[in-house]
Design an enzyme around this catalytic site. Structure first.
Site, PDB file in Angstrom:
ATOM      1  N   ASP A 176       0.855  -1.120   0.035  1.00 37.98           N
ATOM      2  CA  ASP A 176       0.114  -0.033   0.124  1.00 37.98           C
ATOM      3  C   ASP A 176       0.773   1.330  -0.014  1.00 37.98           C
ATOM      4  O   ASP A 176       1.894   1.250   0.550  1.00 37.98           O
ATOM      5  CB  ASP A 176      -0.872   0.010   1.186  1.00 37.98           C
ATOM      6  CG  ASP A 176      -1.848  -1.135   1.390  1.00 37.98           C
ATOM      7  OD1 ASP A 176      -1.405  -2.225   0.990  1.00 37.98           O
ATOM      8  OD2 ASP A 176      -3.048  -1.084   1.647  1.00 37.98           O
TER       9      ASP A 176
ATOM     10  N   HIS B  69      -0.945   4.570  -0.407  1.00 37.98           N
ATOM     11  CA  HIS B  69      -1.932   5.370   0.138  1.00 37.98           C
ATOM     12  C   HIS B  69      -1.748   6.922   0.081  1.00 37.98           C
ATOM     13  O   HIS B  69      -1.512   7.484   1.122  1.00 37.98           O
ATOM     14  CB  HIS B  69      -2.266   4.966   1.516  1.00 37.98           C
ATOM     15  CG  HIS B  69      -3.181   3.802   1.592  1.00 37.98           C
ATOM     16  ND1 HIS B  69      -4.587   3.818   1.288  1.00 37.98           N
ATOM     17  CD2 HIS B  69      -3.100   2.574   2.160  1.00 37.98           C
ATOM     18  CE1 HIS B  69      -5.149   2.785   1.517  1.00 37.98           C
ATOM     19  NE2 HIS B  69      -4.107   1.886   2.032  1.00 37.98           N
TER      20      HIS B  69
ATOM     21  N   ASP C  22      -4.038  -0.236  -3.871  1.00 36.97           N
ATOM     22  CA  ASP C  22      -4.110   0.958  -2.739  1.00 36.97           C
ATOM     23  C   ASP C  22      -3.324   2.115  -2.724  1.00 36.97           C
ATOM     24  O   ASP C  22      -2.321   2.377  -2.009  1.00 36.97           O
ATOM     25  CB  ASP C  22      -4.007   0.481  -1.164  1.00 36.97           C
ATOM     26  CG  ASP C  22      -5.366  -0.335  -0.976  1.00 36.97           C
ATOM     27  OD1 ASP C  22      -6.419  -0.413  -1.895  1.00 36.97           O
ATOM     28  OD2 ASP C  22      -5.644  -0.539   0.413  1.00 36.97           O
TER      29      ASP C  22
ATOM     30  N   ASP D 180      -6.196   7.607  -1.457  1.00 43.34           N
ATOM     31  CA  ASP D 180      -7.024   7.661   0.106  1.00 43.34           C
ATOM     32  C   ASP D 180      -5.844   7.547   1.234  1.00 43.34           C
ATOM     33  O   ASP D 180      -4.705   7.458   1.131  1.00 43.34           O
ATOM     34  CB  ASP D 180      -7.954   6.644   0.358  1.00 43.34           C
ATOM     35  CG  ASP D 180      -9.179   6.660  -0.619  1.00 43.34           C
ATOM     36  OD1 ASP D 180      -9.422   7.960  -0.953  1.00 43.34           O
ATOM     37  OD2 ASP D 180      -9.891   5.640  -1.011  1.00 43.34           O
ATOM     38  N   ARG D 181      -6.349   7.989   2.086  1.00 44.11           N
ATOM     39  CA  ARG D 181      -5.507   8.273   3.702  1.00 44.11           C
ATOM     40  C   ARG D 181      -4.378   9.331   3.535  1.00 44.11           C
ATOM     41  O   ARG D 181      -4.264   9.965   4.343  1.00 44.11           O
ATOM     42  CB  ARG D 181      -4.856   6.879   3.795  1.00 44.11           C
ATOM     43  CG  ARG D 181      -5.877   5.723   4.016  1.00 44.11           C
ATOM     44  CD  ARG D 181      -6.707   5.685   5.256  1.00 44.11           C
ATOM     45  NE  ARG D 181      -7.535   4.465   5.630  1.00 44.11           N
ATOM     46  CZ  ARG D 181      -8.429   4.316   6.730  1.00 44.11           C
ATOM     47  NH1 ARG D 181      -8.552   5.120   7.437  1.00 44.11           N
ATOM     48  NH2 ARG D 181      -8.773   3.013   6.782  1.00 44.11           N
TER      49      ARG D 181
ATOM     50  N   ASN E 259      -8.271  -2.764  -2.728  1.00 42.01           N
ATOM     51  CA  ASN E 259      -9.725  -2.204  -2.494  1.00 42.01           C
ATOM     52  C   ASN E 259     -10.015  -0.943  -2.451  1.00 42.01           C
ATOM     53  O   ASN E 259     -11.254  -0.516  -2.272  1.00 42.01           O
ATOM     54  CB  ASN E 259     -10.055  -3.008  -1.147  1.00 42.01           C
ATOM     55  CG  ASN E 259      -9.427  -2.387  -0.018  1.00 42.01           C
ATOM     56  OD1 ASN E 259      -8.233  -2.554   0.113  1.00 42.01           O
ATOM     57  ND2 ASN E 259      -9.872  -1.894   1.026  1.00 42.01           N
ATOM     58  N   HIS E 260      -8.963   0.034  -2.591  1.00 39.80           N
ATOM     59  CA  HIS E 260      -9.286   1.477  -2.629  1.00 39.80           C
ATOM     60  C   HIS E 260      -9.363   1.973  -3.884  1.00 39.80           C
ATOM     61  O   HIS E 260      -9.354   3.089  -4.218  1.00 39.80           O
ATOM     62  CB  HIS E 260      -8.228   2.433  -1.785  1.00 39.80           C
ATOM     63  CG  HIS E 260      -8.466   2.340  -0.248  1.00 39.80           C
ATOM     64  ND1 HIS E 260      -9.119   3.339   0.395  1.00 39.80           N
ATOM     65  CD2 HIS E 260      -8.194   1.391   0.607  1.00 39.80           C
ATOM     66  CE1 HIS E 260      -9.103   3.076   1.767  1.00 39.80           C
ATOM     67  NE2 HIS E 260      -8.716   1.785   1.797  1.00 39.80           N
TER      68      HIS E 260
ATOM     69  N   HIS F 258      -3.623  -8.273  -3.656  1.00 40.63           N
ATOM     70  CA  HIS F 258      -3.788  -7.135  -2.574  1.00 40.63           C
ATOM     71  C   HIS F 258      -4.280  -7.676  -1.318  1.00 40.63           C
ATOM     72  O   HIS F 258      -3.422  -7.287  -0.303  1.00 40.63           O
ATOM     73  CB  HIS F 258      -4.573  -6.123  -3.025  1.00 40.63           C
ATOM     74  CG  HIS F 258      -4.984  -4.937  -2.143  1.00 40.63           C
ATOM     75  ND1 HIS F 258      -3.897  -4.092  -1.805  1.00 40.63           N
ATOM     76  CD2 HIS F 258      -5.829  -4.716  -1.293  1.00 40.63           C
ATOM     77  CE1 HIS F 258      -4.216  -3.227  -0.881  1.00 40.63           C
ATOM     78  NE2 HIS F 258      -5.294  -3.693  -0.862  1.00 40.63           N
TER      79      HIS F 258
ATOM     80  N   ARG G  44     -13.757  -6.127   8.799  1.00 37.58           N
ATOM     81  CA  ARG G  44     -13.930  -5.367   7.885  1.00 37.58           C
ATOM     82  C   ARG G  44     -15.388  -5.290   7.577  1.00 37.58           C
ATOM     83  O   ARG G  44     -15.768  -4.346   6.619  1.00 37.58           O
ATOM     84  CB  ARG G  44     -13.222  -5.917   6.531  1.00 37.58           C
ATOM     85  CG  ARG G  44     -11.671  -5.684   6.730  1.00 37.58           C
ATOM     86  CD  ARG G  44     -10.711  -5.800   5.349  1.00 37.58           C
ATOM     87  NE  ARG G  44      -9.219  -5.897   5.510  1.00 37.58           N
ATOM     88  CZ  ARG G  44      -8.644  -4.938   5.589  1.00 37.58           C
ATOM     89  NH1 ARG G  44      -9.039  -3.798   5.354  1.00 37.58           N
ATOM     90  NH2 ARG G  44      -7.221  -5.029   5.768  1.00 37.58           N
TER      91      ARG G  44
ATOM     92  N   HIS H  48      -2.412  -4.701   1.911  1.00 31.91           N
ATOM     93  CA  HIS H  48      -3.737  -4.562   2.650  1.00 31.91           C
ATOM     94  C   HIS H  48      -3.840  -4.335   4.288  1.00 31.91           C
ATOM     95  O   HIS H  48      -4.750  -3.916   4.623  1.00 31.91           O
ATOM     96  CB  HIS H  48      -4.649  -5.891   2.545  1.00 31.91           C
ATOM     97  CG  HIS H  48      -6.039  -5.866   2.424  1.00 31.91           C
ATOM     98  ND1 HIS H  48      -6.859  -4.679   1.976  1.00 31.91           N
ATOM     99  CD2 HIS H  48      -7.036  -6.577   3.026  1.00 31.91           C
ATOM    100  CE1 HIS H  48      -8.071  -4.682   2.090  1.00 31.91           C
ATOM    101  NE2 HIS H  48      -8.313  -6.127   2.616  1.00 31.91           N
TER     102      HIS H  48
END
Length: 813
Positions: A557, A559, A589, A592-593, A621-622, A674, A736, A763
């Site tokens: 990730d 992010h 990913d 985001d974040r 998943n993002h 992922h 989740r 992940h």
């Protein structure tokens, strides 16, 4: 079609269709005896076809006796080119070296002069079969005019001189076995093979083309302009256009064509060849050379105007005068050129056509009839019934010592060979076309084309002569784009360098690092939209399951952490992916974040475009619209680019996310994904099911349960060991709210069922940047440090030399 000779048609072991070549050299004056073959518009060694019941030595005497005196012991067989294994009746070629007696009167042509000589005029004054003595320099000048039958007088020069200067004492005979170059479609990743496949050039068509080629060029192995005209007139092309076609076929600018040059040029010409993807890029190279009359890889406005006129002519329109000039100038400007005084480079032309800024080239450079139809009209019933075997090389060379008695017998198939690889055969390796100069700090300071370095002595004359532009470096557009700073991908990377660095001028900072300052963000958005259109076409063609060979870096990730991404770059691929020995695989990913999701996506898309076979991006998943709505990437796009343009950028990026591959295999033994392994029925074929995942995949939750689990599943951790998985080792992922946890049993069963060794996934944030789990068969890697304000580190996994090496990155400085 020729028929194989019967036994009584052979004399001294060779067929009556042999060509006997006399290489006559005078050591004192360092000159070769050449004959003028007017019907083929070229000089070459003296040669003749051997008559029935005539020995090869008798043929030599028949050719030479009227011209000079020589001793019988000064005749030596030095080379045999055998065609015995060809599926049609070919002509064997025997080369004899001859030294004339010292009493021979030798008048060197034009007194050996090369300066201030109109060679074209002097050659036209020669009568048919007139013989002349030429120096090596004169041969080079004649060669530049394409007025040799082939370049053997230059290429064989050193081999034969060694024999001549040894006093004709050598008993070694060079043996070459002529075979049709291997051009069957073995892999769709090779541009040559893709072009031939698109043209529908089956092995049968290629054999017939080689047969036609062989009988036209023999005893040479090359086409000059005149023999090229003879072949192309048969295909229905106008004589006035043939010099332009020859220039287009001659990618190496050596004024002679090999069979491979001829074959690929015809494939580009064939009306069956599609004008899209790789075949279009190859066809555009030929089109550029056709209209580049000056043949200098810089097209002038007048040359470009001819192309525009032809485009309209092929559409039934006659555009002339001021209307032609205005439209040509408008199209010229679409390549970023401001005036008709500028010139258009080949790479800019390819880039403009590829980005659809210039259209209409599909109607150019076409035969009226496909080669399939051509051979249907001209071939006999016997030739239509040919069964073609697969050939593996052009010529197999042996320098095994042979006595003169041995050399006069037919070649044995068991004759040992030094190499069975031809210079015309597709190789697994090729020489790169750019030389990169690097500082000791790892910074690239200069990029030079290999072909621009000939004058420095870095390329020898023989290399320059043989370097094959469209075969040895065929279709280098992706490689060359890495060094072309005018591509959108490199423009984006240059912009991101500016974003990364601060700007000062002796006082307070004009721009802090990792900010855009006063940059027009709409321009950045437009560039990113172009990248999205280009990257979409790459993703949509990739398999849902990528297969990658080691060495390979695997990153988890990111992010929106552009700073850590640049740290990884400076540590592991500072010179760029194209100059990095390892591939780079990202596990998803990207957004985001973190605050820099746009910049991370722009960087990864640009690098993927520049090096699509070494940079690989999986979906996380993002990379889902509804997840981004819950977090911040959607709002980040609107904030940076404005509501309308930001919405467009966000949607185009997600359109690309919809086509991203879902997982990858490294060396067919390490699954990279992922999230985690899926809860499939034990009898399911995992790899087949992955390949059937829809693409594009806008809503994986409802369109593919398999993809959804690969994006969301987690390993069962110590904190939740009290939960009892089912018999297959899976349990609902309560943390989740979607997907499953999988146990060590589930992982072991999955690995064994699919002949895998490990799973590498992302992940989940890890304090050290990685975690080894589930009995050492699962690796989790996380590549964004200080995630959500925490103290975690970033890491990567290096797959190399049968090792999975975990590398933690210090991002503190």
């Amino acid at each position: 079609m020729y028929q194989k000779n019967s036994p009584h048609d052979t004399v001294d072991g060779y067929s009556a269709l042999d060509f006997i070549v006399c290489v006559v050299y005078d050591k004192t004056k360092d000159v070769y005896l050449m004959s003028n073959y007017r019907h083929r518009s070229g000089l070459w060694f003296l040669f003749a076809e051997r008559r029935p019941n005539e020995t090869s030595i008798q043929t030599v005497k028949r050719v030479l006796d009227p011209l000079l005196t020589y001793d019988a012991d000064q005749i030596q067989l030095v080379k045999i080119c055998s065609t015995k294994t060809l599926p049609f009746q070919g002509h064997d070629v025997l080369f004899y070296a001859i030294i004339p007696k010292s009493t021979t009167v030798i008048n060197v042509w034009l007194s050996g002069k090369v300066e201030a000589i109109d060679f074209e005029r002097q050659l036209n004054l020669l009568s048919d079969n007139e013989t002349v003595w030429l120096t090596n320099n004169q041969l080079k000048h004649v060669s530049k005019l394409s007025r040799l039958l082939g370049i053997e007088p230059l290429t064989l020069n050193k081999q034969f001189k060694d024999i001549f200067h040894s006093g004709m004492k050598s008993t070694n005979v060079m043996f070459e076995e002529t075979k049709i170059p291997q051009t069957e479609t073995l892999s769709k990743s090779n541009t040559t093979e893709i072009l031939l496949l698109s043209a529908k050039f089956t092995p049968t068509i290629q054999e017939k083309l080689y047969e036609e080629y062989h009988h036209t060029v023999v005893p040479s192995d090359y086409l000059n302009l005149e023999t090229f005209k003879q072949l192309l007139r048969r295909k229905g092309l106008e004589s006035s256009e043939l010099p332009h076609y020859f220039r287009a076929f001659d990618s190496t600018q050596r004024n002679y064509l090999t069979y491979v040059d001829y074959l690929l040029g015809l494939a580009a010409l064939d009306p069956s060849t599609q004008h899209g993807g790789v075949p279009a890029e190859q066809r555009c190279r030929y089109i550029f050379r056709y209209y580049n009359l000056s043949n200098n890889q810089r097209m002038t406005f007048d040359e470009f105007k001819l192309m525009i006129k032809e485009i309209h002519k092929n559409k039934g329109q006659n555009l002339v005068g001021e209307a032609l000039n205005e439209e040509a100038l408008q199209m010229f400007r679409s390549f970023g050129l401001r005036s008709s005084e500028q010139t258009l480079s080949l790479m800019d032309f390819l880039s403009g056509v590829g980005q659809l800024r210039f259209r209409g080239t599909s109607v150019l450079f076409r035969l009226n009839t496909s080669l399939i139809e051509y051979f249907k009209r001209t071939a006999s019933p016997a030739s239509n019934a040919l069964i073609i075997q697969s050939f593996t090389s052009n010529r197999t060379l042996s320098t095994k010592p042979m006595s003169r008695r041995t050399a006069s017998t037919p070649a044995s198939p068991s004759l040992p060979a030094i190499s069975n690889i031809s210079i015309h055969e597709p190789h697994p390796y090729e020489i790169g076309t750019h030389i990169v100069k690097v500082k000791k700090t790892g910074v690239v300071v200069d990029i030079t084309s290999l072909y621009d370095m000939e004058i420095t002595g870095a390329i020898s004359g023989s290399t320059a002569l043989f370097f094959d532009d469209d075969h040895a470096k065929f279709d280098r557009i992706n490689s060359q784009d890495c060094f072309n700073q005018r591509t959108h991908a490199n423009e984006m990377l240059n912009g991101l360098r500016y974003f990364e660095r601060g700007s000062k001028e002796g006082g307070p900072a004009l721009k802090d690092p990792y900010t855009w300052g006063k940059v027009d963000m709409s321009a950045m958005a437009r560039c990113l939209l172009v990248l999205c259109k280009q990257i979409y076409s790459i993703f949509v063609k990739e398999n849902r399951l990528l297969r990658i060979s080691s060495a390979c870096y695997i990153l988890g990730d990111l992010h929106g952490n552009f700073r850590d991404l640049i740290c990884f770059e400076k540590t592991f691929w500072r010179l760029g992916p194209v100059l990095t020995p390892a591939s780079i695989l990202f596990l998803g990913d990207y957004v985001d974040r973190g605050p820099e999701g746009v910049e991370v996506v722009a960087y990864l898309f640009a690098q993927k475009l520049l090096c699509p076979h070494k940079v690989f991006l999986l979906r996380g998943n993002h990379e889902l619209r509804n997840v981004q709505d819950m977090f911040q990437f959607h709002s980040e796009c609107r904030r940076k680019f404005g509501p309308d343009l930001g919405e467009q950028v966000w949607e185009e990026i997600n359109r690309c996310f919809d086509t991203m591959p879902i997982c990858a295999l490294v060396d067919n033994r390490i699954l990279c994904v992922h999230g985690g392994i899926p809860s499939l029925d034990v009898k399911s074929d995992f790899f087949k099911l992955v390949s059937q995942i829809p693409c594009p995949l806008r809503d994986p939750e409802n369109e593919s349960a398999l993809a959804w689990e690969l994006l969301w599943n987690d390993p069962l951790s110590n904190e939740i060991q009290d939960l009892e998985p089912d018999n297959n080792g899976f349990i609902t992922n309560i943390r989740r709210g979607t997907g499953y946890f999988f146990s060590s049993k589930a992982l072991n069963d999955f690995l064994q069922r699919n002949s895998l060794l490990y799973v590498v996934r992302a992940h989940e944030v890890q304090q050290q940047g990685f975690k080894v789990q589930l009995n050492g068969r699962l690796l989790t890697v996380f590549s964004s440090s200080h995630y959500c304000g925490g103290e975690n580190e970033a890491a990567t996994v290096l797959c190399d030399s049968n090792k999975l090496r975990l590398i933690r990155l210090d991002t503190s400085s």
